[in-house]
Design an enzyme around this catalytic site. Structure first.
Site, PDB file in Angstrom:
ATOM      1  N   SER A   1       5.344  -2.155   5.864  1.00 14.80           N
ATOM      2  CA  SER A   1       4.302  -2.104   7.120  1.00 14.80           C
ATOM      3  C   SER A   1       4.143  -3.412   7.508  1.00 14.80           C
ATOM      4  O   SER A   1       3.717  -4.254   6.602  1.00 14.80           O
ATOM      5  CB  SER A   1       2.934  -1.552   6.645  1.00 14.80           C
ATOM      6  OG  SER A   1       2.065  -1.768   7.520  1.00 14.80           O
TER       7      SER A   1
ATOM      8  N   HIS B   1       7.368   0.359   9.669  1.00 14.22           N
ATOM      9  CA  HIS B   1       5.892   0.910   9.779  1.00 14.22           C
ATOM     10  C   HIS B   1       5.292   0.003  10.796  1.00 14.22           C
ATOM     11  O   HIS B   1       4.786  -0.940  10.328  1.00 14.22           O
ATOM     12  CB  HIS B   1       5.616   1.298   8.522  1.00 14.22           C
ATOM     13  CG  HIS B   1       4.180   2.238   8.390  1.00 14.22           C
ATOM     14  ND1 HIS B   1       4.144   3.614   8.704  1.00 14.22           N
ATOM     15  CD2 HIS B   1       2.975   1.877   8.387  1.00 14.22           C
ATOM     16  CE1 HIS B   1       2.967   4.062   8.581  1.00 14.22           C
ATOM     17  NE2 HIS B   1       2.293   3.126   8.477  1.00 14.22           N
TER      18      HIS B   1
ATOM     19  N   ASP C   1       1.274  -0.020  12.153  1.00 11.75           N
ATOM     20  CA  ASP C   1      -0.222   0.184  12.027  1.00 11.75           C
ATOM     21  C   ASP C   1      -0.986  -0.052  13.547  1.00 11.75           C
ATOM     22  O   ASP C   1      -1.314  -1.175  13.332  1.00 11.75           O
ATOM     23  CB  ASP C   1      -0.874  -0.059  10.717  1.00 11.75           C
ATOM     24  CG  ASP C   1      -0.185   0.497   9.493  1.00 11.75           C
ATOM     25  OD1 ASP C   1      -0.143   1.702   9.564  1.00 11.75           O
ATOM     26  OD2 ASP C   1       0.275  -0.349   8.678  1.00 11.75           O
TER      27      ASP C   1
ATOM     28  N   MET D   1      -4.353  -0.068  15.045  1.00 11.04           N
ATOM     29  CA  MET D   1      -5.811   0.224  14.739  1.00 11.04           C
ATOM     30  C   MET D   1      -6.621  -0.158  15.997  1.00 11.04           C
ATOM     31  O   MET D   1      -6.651  -1.202  16.273  1.00 11.04           O
ATOM     32  CB  MET D   1      -6.260  -0.591  13.484  1.00 11.04           C
ATOM     33  CG  MET D   1      -5.388  -0.296  12.214  1.00 11.04           C
ATOM     34  SD  MET D   1      -5.963  -1.479  10.901  1.00 11.04           S
ATOM     35  CE  MET D   1      -4.861  -0.870   9.626  1.00 11.04           C
TER      36      MET D   1
ATOM     37  N   HIS E   1       2.043   4.745  13.429  1.00 10.35           N
ATOM     38  CA  HIS E   1       0.969   5.186  12.607  1.00 10.35           C
ATOM     39  C   HIS E   1      -0.253   4.666  13.604  1.00 10.35           C
ATOM     40  O   HIS E   1      -0.893   3.678  13.790  1.00 10.35           O
ATOM     41  CB  HIS E   1       1.076   4.679  11.303  1.00 10.35           C
ATOM     42  CG  HIS E   1      -0.382   5.335  10.389  1.00 10.35           C
ATOM     43  ND1 HIS E   1      -0.785   4.890   9.378  1.00 10.35           N
ATOM     44  CD2 HIS E   1      -1.151   6.094  10.756  1.00 10.35           C
ATOM     45  CE1 HIS E   1      -1.990   5.412   8.834  1.00 10.35           C
ATOM     46  NE2 HIS E   1      -2.143   6.142   9.745  1.00 10.35           N
TER      47      HIS E   1
ATOM     48  N   MET F   1      -3.753   4.818  14.184  1.00  9.01           N
ATOM     49  CA  MET F   1      -5.275   5.006  13.526  1.00  9.01           C
ATOM     50  C   MET F   1      -6.218   4.781  14.721  1.00  9.01           C
ATOM     51  O   MET F   1      -6.845   3.553  14.747  1.00  9.01           O
ATOM     52  CB  MET F   1      -5.465   3.894  12.274  1.00  9.01           C
ATOM     53  CG  MET F   1      -4.666   4.480  11.082  1.00  9.01           C
ATOM     54  SD  MET F   1      -4.572   3.135   9.882  1.00  9.01           S
ATOM     55  CE  MET F   1      -3.113   2.537  10.585  1.00  9.01           C
TER      56      MET F   1
ATOM     57  N   MET G   1      -2.566   9.927   3.511  1.00 10.58           N
ATOM     58  CA  MET G   1      -3.067   8.896   3.422  1.00 10.58           C
ATOM     59  C   MET G   1      -3.601   8.508   1.973  1.00 10.58           C
ATOM     60  O   MET G   1      -4.164   9.558   1.360  1.00 10.58           O
ATOM     61  CB  MET G   1      -4.243   8.463   4.202  1.00 10.58           C
ATOM     62  CG  MET G   1      -4.030   8.214   5.832  1.00 10.58           C
ATOM     63  SD  MET G   1      -2.789   6.815   5.992  1.00 10.58           S
ATOM     64  CE  MET G   1      -3.826   5.367   5.144  1.00 10.58           C
TER      65      MET G   1
ATOM     66  N   GLY H   1      -5.016  -3.137   4.709  1.00 10.09           N
ATOM     67  CA  GLY H   1      -3.777  -3.232   3.889  1.00 10.09           C
ATOM     68  C   GLY H   1      -4.343  -3.670   2.464  1.00 10.09           C
ATOM     69  O   GLY H   1      -5.724  -4.109   2.343  1.00 10.09           O
TER      70      GLY H   1
ATOM     71  N   ASP I   1       1.242   6.467   2.193  1.00 11.48           N
ATOM     72  CA  ASP I   1       0.680   5.152   2.776  1.00 11.48           C
ATOM     73  C   ASP I   1      -0.648   4.744   2.205  1.00 11.48           C
ATOM     74  O   ASP I   1      -1.748   5.467   2.446  1.00 11.48           O
ATOM     75  CB  ASP I   1       0.393   5.419   4.226  1.00 11.48           C
ATOM     76  CG  ASP I   1       0.260   4.058   5.085  1.00 11.48           C
ATOM     77  OD1 ASP I   1       0.176   3.078   4.591  1.00 11.48           O
ATOM     78  OD2 ASP I   1       0.303   4.167   6.492  1.00 11.48           O
TER      79      ASP I   1
ATOM     80  N   GLY J   1      -1.765   1.422  -0.683  1.00 14.98           N
ATOM     81  CA  GLY J   1      -1.949   1.063  -2.439  1.00 14.98           C
ATOM     82  C   GLY J   1      -0.649   1.364  -3.057  1.00 14.98           C
ATOM     83  O   GLY J   1      -0.769   1.607  -4.520  1.00 14.98           O
TER      84      GLY J   1
HETATM   85  C1  DX5 Z   1      -3.700   1.161   6.158  1.00 21.21           C
HETATM   86  C2  DX5 Z   1      -2.560   1.193   6.448  1.00 21.21           C
HETATM   87  C3  DX5 Z   1      -1.134   1.168   5.926  1.00 21.21           C
HETATM   88  C4  DX5 Z   1      -1.097  -0.553   5.358  1.00 21.21           C
HETATM   89  C5  DX5 Z   1      -0.716  -0.409   4.033  1.00 21.21           C
HETATM   90  O1  DX5 Z   1      -4.557   1.846   6.783  1.00 21.21           O
HETATM   91  O2  DX5 Z   1      -2.025   2.600   7.207  1.00 21.21           O
HETATM   92  O3  DX5 Z   1       0.049   1.333   6.399  1.00 21.21           O
HETATM   93  O4  DX5 Z   1      -0.527  -1.386   5.888  1.00 21.21           O
HETATM   94  O5  DX5 Z   1      -0.733  -1.560   3.208  1.00 21.21           O
HETATM   95  P1  DX5 Z   1      -0.771  -1.592   1.568  1.00 21.21           P
HETATM   96  O6  DX5 Z   1       0.749  -1.014   1.340  1.00 21.21           O
HETATM   97  O7  DX5 Z   1      -0.841  -2.994   1.469  1.00 21.21           O
HETATM   98  O8  DX5 Z   1      -1.645  -0.763   0.999  1.00 21.21           O
HETATM   99 ZN    ZN Z   2       0.290   3.019   8.065  1.00 21.13          ZN
END
Ligand code: DX5
Ligand code: ZN
Length: 225
Positions: free
Chosen positions: A10, A33, A35, A37, A66, A68, A137, A144, A175, A177
């Site tokens: 990501s 990936h 993200d 937001m 992705h 969001m 999720m 992240g 996705d 952690g």
């Molecule tokens: C969180 C995102 C993830 C994020 C994951 O809302 O959708 O894709 O980048 O980051 P890590 O792998 O650091 O948890």
């Molecule tokens: Zn994501």
């Protein structure tokens, strides 16, 4: 998308000022990936279509977007225009999910729905047969570097049962952690697309991080119940 396990770094955790170099360093992965937001569906704001276009121009890997964002119904076309190969929207944000999936398919992209940790997989019952991928999720979306929610493993197994009941086999993405220490368990529970932000882009050597993540993930394949 035939490999058993796909690794999807990501770029949320990458250095945006050098995004082309960052993406190039992740070329041994399977997907990139991205993200998106909007500061509304999730508290954080990341990037939008222009950034996606830059990522798309910087890699030959398929781009896994992705969303969001609130109201994906009105936005999916612009992300398809910008180069999304796989487009994920959130169940919790969509008004007309079947219509969105049709729009994505009409444009030749893969369609995927994401579920927040508190949303049960049963909501996918009416649409599971139309999906190329489901995104589970494993943290509440928005940032992240959060901690993996353990109950996600049970949810992954429920999803597998739901898919079996419907005779379908969509890709299952996890996705949030994901680290070396939990990726095998996620795979053993049914995941086969692994998103990793911090685990890849905060590592000193991205290629090594991708290789090690893949190695740990593949150990989970033999543990699938
Ligand atoms: C969180 C995102 C993830 C994020 C994951 O809302 O959708 O894709 O980048 O980051 P890590 O792998 O650091 O948890
Ligand atoms: Zn994501």
């Amino acid at each position: 998308m035939n490999a058993p396990i796909l690794i999807a770094p990501s770029v949320l955790a990458a250095d945006y000022g050098h995004i082309a170099d960052e993406v190039a360093e992740a070329k041994t992965a399977d997907l990139i990936h991205v993200d998106v937001m909007d500061g509304h569906f999730v508290p954080n704001i990341s990037f939008g279509v222009d950034f996606l276009r830059t990522v798309k121009e910087s890699t030959e890997l398929p781009v896994d977007v992705h969303l969001m964002i609130s109201n994906p119904d009105q936005k999916v076309e612009s992300y398809l225009d910008a180069g999304a190969d796989i487009l994920t929207f959130h169940y919790e944000a969509a008004t007309h999910a079947h219509r969105i999936v049709s729009v994505i398919h009409d444009r030749g992209a893969k369609a995927s729905i994401a579920l927040n940790p508190a949303t049960p997989v049963s909501v996918l019952e009416p649409i599971i047969e139309d999906l190329d991928m489901v995104l589970i999720m494993t943290v509440d979306p928005g940032y992240g570097g959060q901690r993996f929610i353990e109950s996600s493993l049970k949810k992954l197994r429920r999803l597998r049962r739901l898919c079996a009941e419907h005779g379908v086999n969509p890709r299952v993405e996890v996705d949030g952690g994901i680290v070396m220490g939990n990726v095998a368990q996620a795979v053993a529970s049914g995941a086969n697309v692994i998103v990793a932000g911090s685990s890849v882009f905060r590592a000193a050597d991205r290629a090594v991080a991708i290789r090690e993540l893949r190695r740990h993930a593949e150990r989970g394949v033999s543990k699938m119940a």
